[in-house]
Design an enzyme around this catalytic site. Structure first.
Site, PDB file in Angstrom:
ATOM      1  N   TYR A  84       0.685  -1.259   0.152  1.00  0.00           N
ATOM      2  CA  TYR A  84       0.177   0.136   0.222  1.00  0.00           C
ATOM      3  C   TYR A  84       0.916   1.160   0.073  1.00  0.00           C
ATOM      4  CZ  TYR A  84      -4.281  -2.804   1.041  1.00  0.00           C
ATOM      5  OH  TYR A  84      -5.223  -3.631   1.449  1.00  0.00           O
ATOM      6  N   ARG A 136      -0.860   4.546   0.438  1.00  0.00           N
ATOM      7  CA  ARG A 136      -2.363   5.430   0.738  1.00  0.00           C
ATOM      8  C   ARG A 136      -2.281   6.265   1.820  1.00  0.00           C
ATOM      9  NH1 ARG A 136      -5.930  -0.011   1.592  1.00  0.00           N
ATOM     10  NH2 ARG A 136      -7.546   1.429   1.079  1.00  0.00           N
ATOM     11  N   GLU A 138     -11.628 -22.295  -0.086  1.00  0.00           N
ATOM     12  CA  GLU A 138     -10.804 -23.284   0.028  1.00  0.00           C
ATOM     13  C   GLU A 138      -9.800 -23.164  -0.860  1.00  0.00           C
ATOM     14  OE1 GLU A 138     -12.748 -27.278   0.285  1.00  0.00           O
ATOM     15  OE2 GLU A 138     -14.386 -26.196  -0.262  1.00  0.00           O
ATOM     16  N   GLY A 161     -14.449 -10.840  -3.306  1.00  0.00           N
ATOM     17  CA  GLY A 161     -15.397 -10.596  -1.960  1.00  0.00           C
ATOM     18  C   GLY A 161     -16.239  -9.563  -2.474  1.00  0.00           C
ATOM     19  N   ASP A 162     -15.682  -8.540  -2.943  1.00  0.00           N
ATOM     20  CA  ASP A 162     -16.613  -7.336  -3.152  1.00  0.00           C
ATOM     21  C   ASP A 162     -17.859  -7.602  -4.201  1.00  0.00           C
ATOM     22  OD1 ASP A 162     -14.893  -5.815  -1.875  1.00  0.00           O
ATOM     23  OD2 ASP A 162     -13.612  -5.416  -3.557  1.00  0.00           O
TER      24      ASP A 162
END
Length: 339
Positions: A104, A106, A243, A279-280
């Site tokens: 990162y 940021r 998994e 995930g988003d």
């Protein structure tokens, strides 16, 4: 379709091509993305009026980030312009047993230094149906946490459903810091989404199993979901079940709980092109599913199919439409050429 608001940081992503290591790279591929921005793009692709709320500099890089959202139909009316920095992250794609790596850059980005008073919350949430945030936004700075809480308060004032992706990031804060902030925010949340580690690190609930060995403890998840629902009063609790066989191959399924019944989705074996944003894409698929489907099971199957497809697409954004997701959810995973 519905007006849906997301709040967060959109960043410039720089990654070596062809799964090179950072030390090999002489150039980088450039895309934009970030947890809640990724959710907004997916929802716009499904036909919703998706609004992304943030703060970005007025210079050309800030404008490029705005343009990347507009390109896919996300409304940017409520992005405040100002500040000096667009957050950056560097992504090294893993392969086989070599994991992906993120660095990162940021600190002191425009949204990290923003103030809640810069946003017209009543206008933002007027006629909105849903608000989504993640654990990343309050993690980027103290100001980020204040903005997130202000947004949650305004959303509930306007009768808006609130969802969270717990999304713990160890490079941004510690579990103790996360729990001090996130537990307080849960009073505003209706739908809680998290992966196999988030429930423990952000809220203190441990599911069991060892994801590094590809193991999942379903009974453990059911136990903590019941505890989370009892403690915080969530209408739904959901998690992806990854998994991790290797950086290239994962098993992918999910679980949802409505306080009465547990529902497990079908499982996909996926070959990964780009797992960032997986995930988003699940969160966006679940939001769409809960708004448009009759049962929590149908909503979850849509979300899992959407996120399975995302793993096949380069970049942070999930660039699929509702029909493509429905086709996979109904069982067509052949990958045959569409003529």
């Amino acid at each position: 379709m519905s007006k849906i608001v997301t709040l967060g940081e959109i960043m410039l992503r720089l990654s070596p091509a062809d799964k090179q290591r950072f030390v090999q790279a002489d150039s980088f591929d450039v895309v934009y993305g970030g947890g809640e921005a990724n959710v907004a793009v997916s929802l716009a692709n499904y036909g919703h009026e998706a609004y992304f709320v943030s703060k970005l500099p007025k210079h050309e890089i800030g404008q490029s980030a705005v343009n990347s959202l507009r390109k896919y139909g996300v409304h940017t009316d409520f992005i405040v312009r100002g500040g000096e920095r667009v957050g950056i992250y560097y992504l090294e794609h893993g392969a086989s047993m070599r994991p992906s790596k993120v660095i990162y850059d940021r600190t002191d980005s425009a949204i990290a230094l923003a103030n809640p008073e810069e946003f017209n919350w009543d206008e933002i949430f007027q006629d909105a149906k849903w608000f989504h945030f993640s654990g990343i936004t309050p993690a980027i700075s103290k100001q980020g946490a204040l903005i997130t809480k202000a947004a949650c308060i305004a959303a509930k004032k306007h009768g808006v459903t609130v969802s969270v992706d717990l999304n713990y990031r160890k490079k941004l804060w510690t579990p103790a810091e996360a729990q001090a902030v996130m537990k307080d925010l849960m009073q505003y949340v209706d739908v809680c989404i998290g992966n196999e580690e988030d429930a423990e690190l952000t809220l203190g609930f441990k599911p069991g199993g060892d994801v590094t060995k590809g193991e999942l403890d379903h009974k453990g998840y059911e136990r903590i979901f019941a505890e989370m629902q009892k403690q915080f009063g969530f209408k739904y609790v959901a998690t992806t079940l990854r998994e991790s066989h290797s950086a290239s191959d994962n098993g992918w399924s999910a679980l949802i709980y409505d306080g009465k019944e547990f529902y497990y989705s079908k499982k996909y074996e996926i070959r990964i092109v780009d797992r960032v944003g997986g995930g988003d894409s699940f969160s966006a698929g679940l939001i769409h599913g809960l708004l448009t489907k009759k049962t929590q099971g149908e909503a979850l199957e849509f979300a899992v199919a959407a996120s399975a497809l995302k793993h096949t697409i380069f970049g942070d954004y999930n660039l699929v439409d509702e029909k493509e997701v429905e086709t996979l959810a109904k069982g067509d995973a052949s990958g045959r050429v569409q003529r």
